[in-house]
Scaffold this active site. Structure first.
Site, short mmCIF file in Angstrom:
data_model
loop_
_atom_site.label_atom_id
_atom_site.label_comp_id
_atom_site.label_asym_id
_atom_site.label_seq_id
_atom_site.Cartn_x
_atom_site.Cartn_y
_atom_site.Cartn_z
N CYS A 104 0.83 -1.19 0.00
CA CYS A 104 0.00 0.00 0.00
C CYS A 104 0.87 1.24 0.00
O CYS A 104 2.07 1.17 0.29
CB CYS A 104 -0.89 0.01 1.23
SG CYS A 104 -1.98 -1.42 1.32
N GLY A 115 0.00 0.19 -5.12
CA GLY A 115 -1.32 -0.44 -4.93
C GLY A 115 -2.30 0.04 -5.97
O GLY A 115 -2.55 1.24 -6.08
N ASN A 127 0.06 1.31 5.88
CA ASN A 127 0.83 0.41 5.02
C ASN A 127 1.60 -0.55 5.91
O ASN A 127 2.34 -0.13 6.79
CB ASN A 127 1.80 1.24 4.16
CG ASN A 127 2.82 0.40 3.39
OD1 ASN A 127 3.92 0.86 3.13
ND2 ASN A 127 2.48 -0.83 3.03
N GLY A 128 1.40 -1.84 5.69
CA GLY A 128 2.11 -2.83 6.49
C GLY A 128 1.21 -3.96 6.92
O GLY A 128 0.13 -4.16 6.35
N TYR A 162 12.25 -4.31 -5.55
CA TYR A 162 11.09 -4.36 -6.42
C TYR A 162 10.01 -3.30 -6.18
O TYR A 162 9.52 -2.67 -7.12
CB TYR A 162 10.44 -5.75 -6.34
CG TYR A 162 9.14 -5.83 -7.07
CD1 TYR A 162 9.08 -5.79 -8.46
CD2 TYR A 162 7.94 -5.89 -6.37
CE1 TYR A 162 7.88 -5.83 -9.13
CE2 TYR A 162 6.72 -5.94 -7.03
CZ TYR A 162 6.70 -5.90 -8.41
OH TYR A 162 5.51 -5.94 -9.07
#
Lengths: 479, 479, 479, 479
Positions: free
Chosen positions: B8, B36, B111-112, B255
């Site tokens: 995210c 995302g 996020n996480g 990535y």
């Protein structure tokens, strides 16, 4: 980062198997999407009954799974993508055009621009013809149908029509039982033929569409060639070949086509790399890194780096999620910055050679140079893999009007200053033949050397003037 | 060409000027879109009244001009993009989460992935709490609101909540009058701070979002740091810093992140180039050209080319028009071929070094190698800019299950054969620190060395098992 | 032609067969659509896993064939339609509400309005609860889940919750394995039970929903009654019955309910006809024809005609194609004229008795009278099948505020003039019992006689005031 | 509850003021929506430049506020609604048809059906004409444009075209500067003229459209009349009047038109009431109540009740929320029950006279009778306010084919049994003139007495047959 509007893309398939033609056309059109993002359409011919779906949007927007399926099955399909413009009537101008006439239905897809469309249209209207759209495609359809009255066959009608059509056209059309491809005698726009493993014949604007669907590339159509396929086999009509020297649009190599396509025997990627190599020889620069503007400047940048020995770098990240529906930022935010971001670690403190395919108005170019400077570039040496734009195009390229073209308004020195570059170098006009090893180009947008008569503005009638006054949605020169 | 699901992205802004906050958040989220593509949302805080729009789709799909405008004005905004999954309930899990509680409204973006979410959830439910979604974010919101009952301030409540939350989380939240950013004490996920020319403070998952809107990068948040901004100024709480060694997710560099972002002091582009250079030293190849798989392998390919002295080439064209709504081809057509096309003129007759960021299941990799062979490549030497994947991730990366990971199932020799490469080389695990010059990584997916306790499957209750049996639309480990 | 906002409608089904539950709920909700056109939703329970689809729009807009199908199969379904308001957040307030808690998932649909919602909400928030919506439904869900901690069963939890809930509520809820229906002890809102030929039990706000799906009407729920169905059979809990005299909303008969429904033993159509008959006796008129305003005045007009012996006429044609998306005309055109057209041949030169169900602001009424006069009516005698509105409703009817109610602002004579009628007659308050043969009505909107304590405005906190200042999209008193 | 497909509706306005023409056309088309729900369109003429928006859907679905606004301003507008069919190509057949020809643009809207369309089409195609659609409208446009070549003016071209057109047509068309309305010499379809307070002239299929926008009804066009309005004033051409006795479609009174419309001097509501009165005299019944099937049987039911002295009752509630997108129930549920519900309190234990406008296949009628029986009706005496259908219509009414018409297949006694009625009575054919006091009807569908030559099936060519075999989406006989 080119701001030229792209052309149209055409595709056709005639298959011994009925299944999957709509799917194959969908994927082929997706591969041709770079040639036009305004509208997309597929016509599927099921034994003479042609079903058409066409609408405004990308191929993937126009065709949902359900809509694609609703086309059904058949033996012939024709597809089209169209360049981007705006307006509520653009749906009406979407292709393929399907018409009914006394010999049955016809679906027609066209890439290019006629130079005598207004004359033909006027002729037809004077005899009582009515037009639904403002496209050249409808003019072509009329001419073909009229010639059909006198012709032995639909392919003969196409041949007779070609005697009357002037300008640029690559056509794919489906008659009730045949698929016909035709390329204008000047060969302005590309058109190639391929074969599927199951024996299907396909035609496409570019070879990349053949690759996408697993078709083998057979050959490019000759300028003036008409190829007809159907149950009877294949007919080749070369009666219109050899009338003129070939004049393929130089911008197909420089900007329009996809790098993985091969056009008239030459790889687009190779042509662009060669442009970069020429620039390196003609306009060298004492720099630290060579950077291309994504995506159109990358191939030439590789060539420049290879020829000059300078390292090639990835200087920009392009936001790949900015599509048709993205909201353009207002004046307070930098539009270019939102689409393109400089990679500071690649350019900081360096002298950069920056490669792009063209400079049109100069404003975008200036902003890109600025991005590099903000990211810490010491020097920016701009190299352009095309000669300067000086003239309008009448063959289907939507070049800005002269009053907007930076090369028409400013001197070389002024342009260098306006784009805030430390130096500037264009591809020399005389190097164009080196790109492909041939000199069969139309380079009228650079040198004003038009291969055909061009339309004179005075012919425009009151109605047309009103239309353009009203910023009419329909562009008469699409294709 | 990575097939890992992305994470995210979060964003927040607190501005002295009321205008344009929705717009700025829109553009910042667009720059974070690579983190995302499932859903997007913006919460706009107008003096305590928070309006939220969030839905399934890209930022540009969720927000039309009208919808963006309908958010109105305010001094604080929070935005979120969420990774791609499917299912009718994904709309419910879209963020920012807006909740009402007795101190007013709260908007939260996360996020996480928490490692103790199930335990906390069970605790809360046992006391009568109800949950609308299956996201960790709702658990975090509950914990913060509960702590708020005992805390002096909202930022104090966040600090107290951090004592109870375990795992990976980068948070941005708006209270009625403050904007708060917090990063977990391990620093698993990135989070940085910037400043706008008008004095506005912004927080974002990656620095590329700051660049897009013209904000200046100030610094990364420290692991465990809480920063609160509002009319009162700025408060920094470092009471949770230094608890653990930092363990930033190594895959952010390899990535996830955009190459133009700088995370915890190191350029992503640089880290990837270094990976390429390491590969060139450790796994050299006698080849003619180095080619990266677009877009994730390009930076490492540049590094490999530079270190090895081999020329860098553009070996693939990626179809940039294939978006969310594109219809996937059925078995008869090659899915990879439709997305990616080899440039024959670049690879024909050559020995190619092919660089990608990872091999997950191996099927995509095999198809890409195949594309090169079909285009005439003589040899293909695969180089991977990451070590082999061997373990699941509990911190927010959606790594395939072990039974699908090629590196868990096959030997090195078998993999080389399966992907049809002439040779294969991975980035050595021990080289990871060289990418950034630091060894503060979480590399558990490569070496199984988890920095925290990990959830045990046995804790999953009947309800959860049913849910997953039904291939439930909601993923419990999103974020 | 009523301008009151309608209520909500609820539906539930528990079936021994898994198939077709989503379909049956769809058709039942369509029959309840008159009770709410803002949003619609269905929750389908498949062995404890509840899938919900709910959105803004009519039932037929929210549910396409694909979306309906995507709900899958199951043994229990709950449905809801919600009245019409506007705003971007209305999607969030759509029902059924699905929540997760430690005993599993729960889906809840509610019609009515709590009078102590703010108190309960404040209590819950003070203990750390968070709210996603501003609906009473979420408060009810919380209370039930909290009581569940102490209760033996979900139905016991509902019973305990009813000790704490005050005001109007007809509930249908699905627990992991049971379907529960509950009606508040005052019986403000209708709720009935039926049986399908295959043994399925259904609950619905009105009997017309049973008819639509071929269910047999069994009986109305008693005020205070809780009925639970599941694999175990049926449980009836009457522990809350008989606490208060029943006070069914009088407006259900007069306006809300569909004429073909039977509520608490009395046909709605019959009640309305009786209202017309009473009007004919109490307010006779020397006229030529009796005309009802479609659709809400038609039944009473039949009654008036029958009692008076005057002929019943079709005086208006209502445009049935004017739906949610119809563009309202600006000031220059008559809004009422576009929706309603007088039939000149029926009224020209005649003295007309005009029947409608209510006069709220008077403006619409004046325009309708005007339509008749323009069509040539000689006299217009207005008869209203309800007493004048004088007070707000706290039980789920969205009555205009006092400053807008014509009966609060003007005298009887003034109203007669304002609506341009030759005479005016309201249904006498004391006749209400005659409509159904019972006096178990809440008639607070007419006489201010509230059956419960009512909320005091002073309790509204700053946050609420701000919200309403901002014309917040969420209505706190929906349901 | 008629199952006949409705016709089209046309509208035109020519105004001295430029503002609001799109709005007025929108509201007028909404009032004509009952004549066609498949597609809607508006053409706005701004000094010769005609902008058209037309699409599949109701007027309120096709025109959002933005789309309506995008039509801009102008002095002439033409509108159209089209009856409902299905298929992907229906968008192409939407009207008004806009064409370009040498004298400028033309917009054309048409209601009716030519009987010589195929002959004209064949003629045109043989001379090289192409057709985009399969509508008669395109044929009419061609003929007008061809005649324009020889004519003094556009209105003269229309007059010349009328010499070649056969069958039913009510036309409204806009030339660059004029609005022209024309009605076929038989007067099959209605067409009337009105005036706005500001002096604007309007034409509409029915007078109800004039009422909706506040226009005054001036008069019906005579059969064969052509009226032209523009800056020059108004021209009336009656050169085609009086060729034939008028033969207005009887079904306009019985079913198509809105009851508040007045056609050729007679109120539709009055005509229907008279039909009811005739039925009461010819087919009396010893019953307790008279009930009409909503909405088309209500007017006749009033007439029957008045004549017979029996009370009129509201026996059905029609679900008004069932629109285009409603999902049809599968076989297990009763489709009619979902749309229509019997009011038990009105019919239980009673002998009922049930009035509908027609019986086509008989299946719907049988279900409606059944609804009454399920609701407890003792007897059901069916009365039909039209004679039995026995013949196809060639003038624009979509009557079912003979093999489906119950009156073609069964005897009177069998029909009575099939629909499960206790008795049955049709309107006698010889009573038709009593409806309006005139005998100027086309009653071919009842008596086979066609006022014109009719097309012979043998003329259909291979292409047509294929088309219909494929259940082609386009209906050739629309209008």
């Amino acid at each position: 980062m080119g701001v030229l509007h792209e052309e149209c893309g055409v595709f056709g398939i005639c298959s011994p198997e009925r299944a999957q033609l709509a799917d194959l056309t969908y994927y082929a059109l997706s591969a041709l999407q770079h040639r036009g993002q305004e509208s997309a359409g597929i016509a599927l011919n099921d034994d003479g009954i042609i079903t058409t779906i066409r609408d405004v949007g990308l191929v993937s927007e126009v065709f949902t799974t359900d809509r694609l399926k609703s086309l059904g099955e058949g033996n012939i399909a024709v597809g089209h993508v169209r360049y981007s413009t705006t307006g509520s009537d653009s749906r009406r101008n979407a292709q393929p055009l399907r018409i009914n006439h006394y010999k049955g239905q016809l679906a027609l897809a066209h890439n290019g621009n006629l130079t005598n469309a207004h004359i033909l249209r006027h002729e037809l209207e004077s005899m009582g013809s009515i037009f639904h759209s403002t496209t050249d495609t409808e003019v072509i359809a009329y001419i073909i149908v009229q010639e059909r009255l006198r012709a032995r066959s639909i392919e003969d009608a196409v041949a007779r029509a070609m005697d009357r059509l002037e300008g640029a056209y690559s056509l794919v059309l489906s008659s009730p039982s045949k698929l016909i491809a035709a390329r204008d005698p000047h060969g302005f726009r590309p058109l190639c033929m391929g074969a599927m493993p199951n024996g299907a014949t396909v035609f496409a604007s570019e070879s990349c569409a053949l690759d996408a669907i697993g078709a083998e590339f057979i050959r490019d159509l000759l300028p003036g060639e008409i190829i007809t396929v159907g149950n009877h086999g294949m007919d080749v009509d070369r009666s219109h070949c050899g009338q003129f020297p070939q004049t393929l649009c130089a911008f197909e190599y420089i900007y329009f086509a996809r790098p993985d396509s091969v056009i008239d025997g030459c790889s687009v990627h190779t042509a662009r790399q060669r442009a970069g190599r020429i620039l390196a020889r003609v306009h060298p620069a004492a720099a630290d890194v060579v950077i291309g503007v994504p995506d159109s400047g990358l191939d030439a940048a590789i060539g420049y780096a290879a020829e000059s020995g300078l390292p090639y770098g990835i200087g920009f990240v392009k936001n790949k999620y900015i599509g048709r529906t993205f909201i353009a930022p207002d004046g307070r935010l930098d539009k270019v910055k939102i689409k393109l971001s400089a990679v500071e670690s690649e350019v900081k403190g360096k002298s950069v050679v920056l490669i792009d395919d063209s400079i049109v108005r100069g404003t975008t170019c200036a902003r890109i140079v600025n991005l590099l400077r903000q990211a810490g570039a010491k020097e920016v040496h701009m190299r352009v893999s095309a000669p300067p734009f000086l003239n309008p195009c009448y063959y289907g390229t939507d070049i800005d009007s002269r009053e907007n073209l930076i090369a028409c308004k400013y001197s070389f020195t002024e342009i260098t200053q306006l784009i805030n570059a430390d130096s500037l170098g264009y591809l020399p006009l005389e190097s164009l033949p080196e790109l492909t090893g041939s000199n069969e180009f139309c380079s009228a947008c650079f040198d004003g050397n038009y291969p055909t008569e061009i339309p004179t503005d005075t012919r425009k009638d009151r109605f047309e003037q009103q239309l353009s006054k009203k910023k009419a949605e329909d562009k008469t020169t699409a294709g």
